[in-house]
Design an enzyme around this catalytic site. Structure first.
Site, PDB file in Angstrom:
ATOM      1  CE1 TYR A 161      -4.012  -2.006   0.265  1.00  0.00           C
ATOM      2  CE2 TYR A 161      -2.568  -3.406   1.577  1.00  0.00           C
ATOM      3  CZ  TYR A 161      -3.732  -3.223   0.845  1.00  0.00           C
ATOM      4  OH  TYR A 161      -4.615  -4.265   0.694  1.00  0.00           O
ATOM      5  CB  SER A 162       0.881   4.297  -2.123  1.00  0.00           C
ATOM      6  OG  SER A 162       0.922   3.597  -3.321  1.00  0.00           O
ATOM      7  CB  CYS A 342       0.362   6.610  -8.379  1.00  0.00           C
ATOM      8  SG  CYS A 342       0.359   5.348  -7.093  1.00  0.00           S
ATOM      9  CD  GLU A 382       4.803   2.265  -6.341  1.00  0.00           C
ATOM     10  OE1 GLU A 382       5.991   1.881  -6.352  1.00  0.00           O
ATOM     11  OE2 GLU A 382       4.272   2.823  -5.380  1.00  0.00           O
ATOM     12  CE1 TYR A 384      -3.599   0.478  -6.510  1.00  0.00           C
ATOM     13  CE2 TYR A 384      -1.478   1.596  -6.497  1.00  0.00           C
ATOM     14  CZ  TYR A 384      -2.825   1.588  -6.207  1.00  0.00           C
ATOM     15  OH  TYR A 384      -3.399   2.687  -5.617  1.00  0.00           O
TER      16      TYR A 384
HETATM   17  P1  FAD Z   1      -6.988 -10.192  -2.642  1.00  0.00           P
HETATM   18  O1  FAD Z   1      -7.479 -11.080  -1.587  1.00  0.00           O
HETATM   19  O2  FAD Z   1      -5.542 -10.219  -2.965  1.00  0.00           O
HETATM   20  O3  FAD Z   1      -7.835 -10.418  -3.960  1.00  0.00           O
HETATM   21  C1  FAD Z   1      -7.511  -9.697  -5.144  1.00  0.00           C
HETATM   22  C2  FAD Z   1      -8.771  -9.529  -5.963  1.00  0.00           C
HETATM   23  O4  FAD Z   1      -9.255 -10.805  -6.365  1.00  0.00           O
HETATM   24  C3  FAD Z   1      -9.914  -8.864  -5.199  1.00  0.00           C
HETATM   25  O5  FAD Z   1     -10.533  -7.933  -6.059  1.00  0.00           O
HETATM   26  C4  FAD Z   1     -10.851 -10.014  -4.881  1.00  0.00           C
HETATM   27  O6  FAD Z   1     -12.215  -9.590  -4.758  1.00  0.00           O
HETATM   28  C5  FAD Z   1     -10.637 -10.934  -6.066  1.00  0.00           C
HETATM   29  N1  FAD Z   1     -10.919 -12.348  -5.782  1.00  0.00           N
HETATM   30  C6  FAD Z   1     -10.706 -13.027  -4.639  1.00  0.00           C
HETATM   31  N2  FAD Z   1     -11.074 -14.326  -4.774  1.00  0.00           N
HETATM   32  C7  FAD Z   1     -11.520 -14.477  -6.044  1.00  0.00           C
HETATM   33  C8  FAD Z   1     -12.018 -15.573  -6.791  1.00  0.00           C
HETATM   34  N3  FAD Z   1     -12.118 -16.782  -6.283  1.00  0.00           N
HETATM   35  N4  FAD Z   1     -12.365 -15.328  -8.063  1.00  0.00           N
HETATM   36  C9  FAD Z   1     -12.244 -14.103  -8.625  1.00  0.00           C
HETATM   37  N5  FAD Z   1     -11.787 -13.032  -7.951  1.00  0.00           N
HETATM   38  C10 FAD Z   1     -11.424 -13.211  -6.685  1.00  0.00           C
HETATM   39  N6  FAD Z   1      -4.386  -0.626  -2.949  1.00  0.00           N
HETATM   40  C11 FAD Z   1      -5.049   0.372  -2.323  1.00  0.00           C
HETATM   41  O7  FAD Z   1      -6.245   0.251  -2.029  1.00  0.00           O
HETATM   42  N7  FAD Z   1      -4.391   1.537  -1.987  1.00  0.00           N
HETATM   43  C12 FAD Z   1      -3.075   1.736  -2.259  1.00  0.00           C
HETATM   44  O8  FAD Z   1      -2.519   2.807  -1.944  1.00  0.00           O
HETATM   45  C13 FAD Z   1      -2.369   0.685  -2.910  1.00  0.00           C
HETATM   46  N8  FAD Z   1      -1.060   0.824  -3.215  1.00  0.00           N
HETATM   47  C14 FAD Z   1      -0.405  -0.177  -3.851  1.00  0.00           C
HETATM   48  C15 FAD Z   1       0.946   0.016  -4.166  1.00  0.00           C
HETATM   49  C16 FAD Z   1       1.624  -0.980  -4.841  1.00  0.00           C
HETATM   50  C17 FAD Z   1       3.095  -0.750  -5.181  1.00  0.00           C
HETATM   51  C18 FAD Z   1       0.962  -2.178  -5.197  1.00  0.00           C
HETATM   52  C19 FAD Z   1       1.692  -3.262  -5.946  1.00  0.00           C
HETATM   53  C20 FAD Z   1      -0.362  -2.373  -4.892  1.00  0.00           C
HETATM   54  C21 FAD Z   1      -1.072  -1.376  -4.213  1.00  0.00           C
HETATM   55  N9  FAD Z   1      -2.415  -1.530  -3.863  1.00  0.00           N
HETATM   56  C22 FAD Z   1      -3.078  -0.511  -3.243  1.00  0.00           C
HETATM   57  C23 FAD Z   1      -3.149  -2.803  -4.137  1.00  0.00           C
HETATM   58  C24 FAD Z   1      -3.061  -3.706  -2.899  1.00  0.00           C
HETATM   59  O9  FAD Z   1      -1.726  -4.168  -2.737  1.00  0.00           O
HETATM   60  C25 FAD Z   1      -3.938  -4.967  -2.998  1.00  0.00           C
HETATM   61  O10 FAD Z   1      -3.641  -5.618  -4.201  1.00  0.00           O
HETATM   62  C26 FAD Z   1      -5.426  -4.676  -2.944  1.00  0.00           C
HETATM   63  O11 FAD Z   1      -5.774  -4.033  -1.728  1.00  0.00           O
HETATM   64  C27 FAD Z   1      -6.227  -6.014  -3.011  1.00  0.00           C
HETATM   65  O12 FAD Z   1      -5.754  -6.852  -1.999  1.00  0.00           O
HETATM   66  P2  FAD Z   1      -6.762  -7.776  -1.182  1.00  0.00           P
HETATM   67  O13 FAD Z   1      -5.962  -8.605  -0.264  1.00  0.00           O
HETATM   68  O14 FAD Z   1      -7.864  -6.976  -0.588  1.00  0.00           O
HETATM   69  O15 FAD Z   1      -7.398  -8.670  -2.305  1.00  0.00           O
END
Ligand code: FAD
Length: 384
Positions: A161-162, A342, A382, A384
């Site tokens: 997360y940024s 971003c 950046e 994602y």
């Molecule tokens: P996950 O559990 O990882 O799931 C990912 C997606 O898959 C979700 O949309 C979920 O609903 C879906 N999913 C889950 N299971 C299934 C299934 N069986 N079938 C289909 N789809 C499914 N995010 C922010 O909100 N703010 C930020 O500032 C931010 N900064 C970032 C900076 C960087 C450098 C990077 C790489 C990423 C950043 N992100 C940011 C994204 C963040 O890291 C996560 O990827 C995001 O919050 C989703 O993670 P999660 O664990 O909630 O979802």
């Protein structure tokens, strides 16, 4: 404490906006109701001025605020501490790794979008007690609690997360970091209904967490989005969609809100923010205040895809705003401006296509220009 010492302490505390943790809840919320028009900076200041300063408060802030001169106290910028955070020549990197993460504490979780925003975005303040320093533009990793479904017995993978605050955090004391997190919700494409079993693990953990909850953090990581500070008169063009605004909120607080020793910004910061509608705007009150107070140094253009139309009658995306100002942007880039992107990955193809088209209309090769921008370290992405 003499009367004058008490009033001096009160004056100092009143300038040190939000330096008290309890004010965290007032940053975005008043009287338990969410305020989308709150002015975190000025309203906290007003709150502080009316607040009774206890001896404990006064002692706590003695080191950081009582030493301010009258001139500083009347300045509109906020004092920060500890200024040692300015001194390292390189950014902190990976101080905590997934196998040895840092246990931090949630200070506050606030929904920061209005009722008509599609989806939910939260501003989350995390207390690292000064143990996980970072620079503006870096990210933290978060390990959500529970087991990794793909590796039974193992923890979840790290999510990045940024960081949306400056190195001094929202309380200006170097002890917190803030994140801007969009809750990932899964809708079944056939029924259109939410399927909670497939909601995002980490974003839901973060948006549902409560003050005092523990949170496993790694990092900080990332160098691509660091704010180059060698030239205080530089131009920074910042392009964001949604939570992609997070690093820029940090930059802009550093440029316009904080009284940072040895870095007095006199250049131009230009923010392009794309969101769905007015209710989805993030940190709008802070940005509006910079516009009012620093009209020569800050520009802010919004693209509201579900409320505005572009010149072809389609939805207004951030690249349409970029196109509108492309002449100026290209000139600024030619003169050394930094440009940052971003947000969601999907934003880049549309932006690249627009920039390429504009370059061609100007008789320039976009590929050559892009490689020059990369070579000069003016191009920061950046997504994602
Ligand atoms: P996950 O559990 O990882 O799931 C990912 C997606 O898959 C979700 O949309 C979920 O609903 C879906 N999913 C889950 N299971 C299934 C299934 N069986 N079938 C289909 N789809 C499914 N995010 C922010 O909100 N703010 C930020 O500032 C931010 N900064 C970032 C900076 C960087 C450098 C990077 C790489 C990423 C950043 N992100 C940011 C994204 C963040 O890291 C996560 O990827 C995001 O919050 C989703 O993670 P999660 O664990 O909630 O979802």
């Amino acid at each position: 404490m003499s009367h004058s010492a008490v009033s001096q302490a009160a004056a100092a505390v009143s300038v040190s906006v939000g330096n008290e943790r309890s004010l965290g809840r007032s940053v975005f919320k008043h009287n338990n109701s969410i305020s989308f028009n709150s002015k975190p900076w000025s309203s906290s200041l007003a709150l502080n001025q009316n607040k009774t300063t206890t001896m404990r408060d006064a002692k706590r802030y003695t080191n950081t605020t009582l030493c301010m001169s009258v001139q500083q106290a009347s300045s509109s910028k906020v004092s920060v501490s500890p200024i040692e955070l300015e001194h390292p020549s390189d950014p902190p990197l990976n101080l905590y790794k997934p196998k040895d993460s840092y246990t931090a504490k949630i200070v506050s979780v606030e929904r920061v979008v209005g009722p008509k925003a599609p989806g939910e975005t939260c501003h989350i303040v995390i207390d690292h007690d000064g143990n996980l320093p970072y620079w503006e533009g870096q990210s933290y990793g978060v390990i959500p609690p529970g087991e990794n479904p793909k590796k039974p017995g193992a923890p979840h993978n790290v999510r990045l997360y940024s960081i949306a605050s400056t190195r001094y955090g929202d309380f200006f004391d170097g002890k917190t970091a803030s994140l801007c997190v969009r809750r990932a919700v899964y809708y079944d494409p056939e029924t259109g209904k939410e399927d909670p079993s497939k909601n995002g693990v980490c974003s839901n953990f973060l948006c549902d967490s409560k003050p005092g909850d523990k949170i496993q953090i790694t990092g900080p990581s990332g160098k691509v989005m660091l704010l180059p500070e060698n030239d205080p008169n530089a131009t920074h063009i910042m392009v964001a969609t949604g939570t992609g605004v997070a690093p820029y909120r940090g930059y802009l607080r550093r440029l316009f809100m904080e009284n940072v020793p040895n870095y007095k910004f006199g250049g131009l910061a230009w923010l392009f923010l794309g969101v769905a509608n007015t209710d989805s705007l993030l940190y709008d009150d802070e940005f509006s205040k910079y516009l009012k107070d620093h009209p020569d140094n800050f520009r802010f253009d919004k693209a509201l895809s579900r409320e505005e139309k572009n010149k072809k009658g389609g939805k207004m995306y951030v690249q349409d705003k970029i196109e509108e100002y492309s002449d100026e942007i290209f000139k600024l880039l030619d003169n050394g401006a930094h440009i940052y992107f971003c947000g969601l990955k999907g934003m880049m193809p549309g932006i690249q296509d627009t920039l390429k088209r504009v370059a061609e209309e100007r008789g320039e090769s976009w590929d050559a220009k892009l490689s020059q921008l990369r070579k000069n370290k003016q191009w920061h992405v950046e997504v994602y």
